[in-house]
Design an enzyme around this catalytic site. Structure first.
Site, PDB file in Angstrom:
ATOM      1  N   TYR A 228     -41.750 -37.069 -30.527  1.00 22.64           N
ATOM      2  CA  TYR A 228     -42.562 -37.344 -31.714  1.00 22.64           C
ATOM      3  C   TYR A 228     -44.025 -36.990 -31.517  1.00 22.64           C
ATOM      4  O   TYR A 228     -44.680 -36.490 -32.443  1.00 22.64           O
ATOM      5  CB  TYR A 228     -42.388 -38.803 -32.163  1.00 22.64           C
ATOM      6  CG  TYR A 228     -43.110 -39.828 -31.329  1.00 22.64           C
ATOM      7  CD1 TYR A 228     -44.365 -40.289 -31.703  1.00 22.64           C
ATOM      8  CD2 TYR A 228     -42.525 -40.373 -30.192  1.00 22.64           C
ATOM      9  CE1 TYR A 228     -45.035 -41.238 -30.948  1.00 22.64           C
ATOM     10  CE2 TYR A 228     -43.181 -41.322 -29.435  1.00 22.64           C
ATOM     11  CZ  TYR A 228     -44.437 -41.755 -29.817  1.00 22.64           C
ATOM     12  OH  TYR A 228     -45.099 -42.692 -29.054  1.00 22.64           O
TER      13      TYR A 228
ATOM     14  N   VAL B 243     -44.690 -35.112 -22.743  1.00 21.04           N
ATOM     15  CA  VAL B 243     -43.374 -35.458 -22.200  1.00 21.04           C
ATOM     16  C   VAL B 243     -43.208 -36.972 -22.091  1.00 21.04           C
ATOM     17  O   VAL B 243     -42.379 -37.458 -21.320  1.00 21.04           O
ATOM     18  CB  VAL B 243     -43.150 -34.784 -20.833  1.00 21.04           C
ATOM     19  CG1 VAL B 243     -43.050 -33.283 -20.992  1.00 21.04           C
ATOM     20  CG2 VAL B 243     -44.260 -35.150 -19.840  1.00 21.04           C
TER      21      VAL B 243
ATOM     22  N   GLU C 292     -61.641 -55.307 -21.586  1.00 16.86           N
ATOM     23  CA  GLU C 292     -61.256 -53.956 -22.017  1.00 16.86           C
ATOM     24  C   GLU C 292     -62.218 -52.956 -21.412  1.00 16.86           C
ATOM     25  O   GLU C 292     -63.437 -53.094 -21.531  1.00 16.86           O
ATOM     26  CB  GLU C 292     -61.265 -53.858 -23.538  1.00 16.86           C
ATOM     27  CG  GLU C 292     -61.156 -52.444 -24.090  1.00 16.86           C
ATOM     28  CD  GLU C 292     -59.922 -51.694 -23.618  1.00 16.86           C
ATOM     29  OE1 GLU C 292     -60.078 -50.571 -23.100  1.00 16.86           O
ATOM     30  OE2 GLU C 292     -58.806 -52.241 -23.746  1.00 16.86           O
TER      31      GLU C 292
ATOM     32  N   HIS D   4     -39.736 -47.617 -61.368  1.00 13.60           N
ATOM     33  CA  HIS D   4     -39.564 -46.211 -61.759  1.00 13.60           C
ATOM     34  C   HIS D   4     -40.862 -45.717 -62.419  1.00 13.60           C
ATOM     35  O   HIS D   4     -41.399 -46.382 -63.296  1.00 13.60           O
ATOM     36  CB  HIS D   4     -38.422 -46.057 -62.762  1.00 13.60           C
ATOM     37  CG  HIS D   4     -38.273 -44.656 -63.273  1.00 13.60           C
ATOM     38  ND1 HIS D   4     -37.739 -43.641 -62.520  1.00 13.60           N
ATOM     39  CD2 HIS D   4     -38.644 -44.099 -64.463  1.00 13.60           C
ATOM     40  CE1 HIS D   4     -37.764 -42.532 -63.216  1.00 13.60           C
ATOM     41  NE2 HIS D   4     -38.308 -42.768 -64.411  1.00 13.60           N
TER      42      HIS D   4
ATOM     43  N   CYS E  85     -53.908 -46.820 -29.134  1.00 13.00           N
ATOM     44  CA  CYS E  85     -53.459 -46.586 -30.514  1.00 13.00           C
ATOM     45  C   CYS E  85     -54.627 -46.254 -31.426  1.00 13.00           C
ATOM     46  O   CYS E  85     -54.588 -45.269 -32.159  1.00 13.00           O
ATOM     47  CB  CYS E  85     -52.723 -47.811 -31.027  1.00 13.00           C
ATOM     48  SG  CYS E  85     -52.111 -47.621 -32.719  1.00 13.00           S
TER      49      CYS E  85
ATOM     50  N   ARG F 276     -44.898 -41.208 -22.282  1.00  7.98           N
ATOM     51  CA  ARG F 276     -45.934 -42.072 -21.736  1.00  7.98           C
ATOM     52  C   ARG F 276     -45.300 -43.017 -20.726  1.00  7.98           C
ATOM     53  O   ARG F 276     -44.084 -43.271 -20.769  1.00  7.98           O
ATOM     54  CB  ARG F 276     -46.618 -42.867 -22.855  1.00  7.98           C
ATOM     55  CG  ARG F 276     -47.331 -41.967 -23.863  1.00  7.98           C
ATOM     56  CD  ARG F 276     -48.086 -42.783 -24.903  1.00  7.98           C
ATOM     57  NE  ARG F 276     -49.179 -43.552 -24.306  1.00  7.98           N
ATOM     58  CZ  ARG F 276     -50.390 -43.050 -24.055  1.00  7.98           C
ATOM     59  NH1 ARG F 276     -50.660 -41.779 -24.332  1.00  7.98           N
ATOM     60  NH2 ARG F 276     -51.328 -43.808 -23.530  1.00  7.98           N
TER      61      ARG F 276
ATOM     62  N   GLY G 282     -59.419 -51.737 -29.447  1.00  6.95           N
ATOM     63  CA  GLY G 282     -58.465 -50.954 -30.210  1.00  6.95           C
ATOM     64  C   GLY G 282     -57.447 -50.254 -29.337  1.00  6.95           C
ATOM     65  O   GLY G 282     -56.348 -49.938 -29.783  1.00  6.95           O
TER      66      GLY G 282
END
Length: 472
Positions: free
Chosen positions: A186, A273, A35, A448, A43, A275, A40
């Site tokens: 989104y 716009v 990495e 409820h 995200c 990824r 992580g």
């Protein structure tokens, strides 16, 4: 150069890669994870988690503002709250740090070797990783590609100090007076709404004829109402043309739906716009993989065209969601260990953390009809749910809607819009995975008071016998 070999080499420490590595380690496979950033991935470090932290902080600030002056709910503040966006970002970064360190701890506990650097492949099973401590020459029996995705940059509007991607939008230390957002999907809506709550004037420029085009108009109507109530401008069917600096401020030129040229002056311009899969700069061209458009082509077990090379997550196509990547990563690790698995979910839940939130699992009514199903639908408003009203969450136009096959009442899709509906997504997905019928949800006793009662009532409505709503 240090030479290492392993059974499983995972490239990318995001929600797909780190889950694959942990599961492989748990299964006793000698595993190395490479990495370039922190564990992580997008995200956790610069996407899902920090954006939700900012959204929560913005909502808290807006809530405090609502209690200023005369107040509400019998609660009033004698003076308006003050915002320290740098402090909020610091709190957000603390959450990210804690979660990233937690992921590294889980990797180490599973026996995974973590190498922090950038991998460059010379062939399908061999790469060199450049790190601060020198180069590593890695050879693996199995390679899992979990390289993720990167923000799409508009070629005519490159990122800069004043033109931001979502990464920079999550690192601002002051609220821009006017934020112009290119793209009302989104990501743009989540961040744009958050900054509106923090006090920014917000304008959207969207190329399609409506916001959140992946969702039907019934679902997006409550968000449009929120935007109208909060004086958020939205230019639809508009094409962003260029950004020029005039008097020290970015000015966006765009073509409106009438074909007329318009200009809007901003303090910051946010480009959201979409990824694209991260396929550049690490040697994919040397691995003899088949492509499916811009994505790596895989089968139902996430196998690529090269034997024992696997690809998961954003690299392999839509939906580009963290939980899809995690599910694929776990599956691939188990297949390598000899388990029988394939990736064949009935539905993958999708959530937009807008105001109000949107959840979609499975088919919408229109999609079900287009697929040839004769359907029944049940819909129930949160305005008739006591728990929603006690949380001031029942008057935003929200609802739960269930689509089922008419012949046997098997549920084909569930959608919801409303405050906190993301927390209902697990029940929705489970219903589809278990092949539930309307009767199953209608006759399951729901607590409820709770928001989940709307799911039960929607199923009852689909059967024509909703208890707490007037019948059509």
């Amino acid at each position: 150069m240090t030479t290492k070999s392993c059974i499983v080499l995972v490239i990318g420490g995001g929600p797909g890669g780190y889950v694959a590595a942990i599961r492989a380690g748990q299964l006793g496979l000698d595993t190395i994870l490479v990495e370039a950033d922190r564990a992580g991935g997008t995200c956790l470090i610069r996407g899902c988690i920090p954006s939700k932290a900012l959204i929560h902080g913005a909502s808290c600030f807006e809530e405090l503002l609502s209690h200023s002056g005369t107040g509400k709910l019998g609660i009033s503040l004698t003076s308006a709250p003050e915002l320290n966006l740098g402090g909020m970002m610091g709190w957000k970064d603390g959450i990210v740090d804690r979660l990233s360190q937690g992921v590294e701890g889980l990797l180490k506990k599973a026996g995974v070797t973590i190498i922090k650097g950038w991998a460059s492949f010379s062939d399908a099973k061999h790469c060199v990783v450049k790190t601060q401590d020198g180069d590593f020459d890695l050879q693996a029996e199995h390679v899992i590609l979990a390289n993720g995705s990167v923000a799409t940059e508009l070629p005519h509007i490159p990122f800069s100090e004043h033109v931001l991607s979502s990464t920079e939008a999550l690192a601002q230390t002051s609220v821009p007076g006017h934020l112009v957002v290119i793209g009302a999907g989104y990501i743009g809506l989540e961040l744009g709404i958050a900054y509106r709550k923090l006090g920014a004037k917000v304008t959207f420029v969207e190329g399609q004829d409506r916001i959140l085009a992946l969702y039907d108009k019934e679902m997006t109507r409550p968000i449009e109402q929120w935007m109208k109530k909060h004086n958020v401008d939205c230019h639809l069917n508009a094409k962003a043309d260029s950004v020029d600096m005039i008097d020290g401020k970015p000015v966006l030129s765009f073509t409106d739906k009438q074909g007329q040229s318009q200009k809007v002056t901003a303090d910051k311009v946010l480009v959201t716009v979409g990824r694209k899969p991260n396929t550049q700069g690490w040697g994919i061209e040397n691995m003899c993989l088949d492509m499916d458009g811009r994505f790596v082509k895989v089968d139902k077990q996430c196998r690529t065209a090269m034997k024992n090379v696997w690809a998961i997550g954003d690299l392999v196509g839509e939906p580009m969601l963290a939980h899809k990547a995690s599910a694929q990563g776990e599956m691939v690790a188990e297949i390598i260990a000899g388990h029988r698995r394939e990736f064949d979910p009935v539905a993958i839940p999708a959530v937009c953390f807008t105001d109000p939130e949107i959840v979609s699992v499975g088919l919408s009514p229109d999609e079900a009809r287009d697929a040839g199903h004769e359907i029944v639908t049940g819909k129930f408003p949160f305005a008739a749910i006591g728990k929603a009203l006690t949380m001031e969450a029942g008057q935003d136009g929200g609802f739960v809607r269930i689509t089922a096959r008419k012949s046997d009442h098997v549920i084909l899709g569930i959608q919801a819009v409303g405050a906190h509906v993301a927390e209902l997504s697990g029940e929705f997905a489970l219903a589809l995975e278990m092949g539930a019928r309307l009767e199953d949800l209608a006759h399951t006793i729901h607590v409820h008071p709770s928001l989940s009662e709307a799911t039960m009532e929607s199923a009852l409505a689909g059967l024509g016998k909703a208890i707490h709503a007037s019948q059509k």
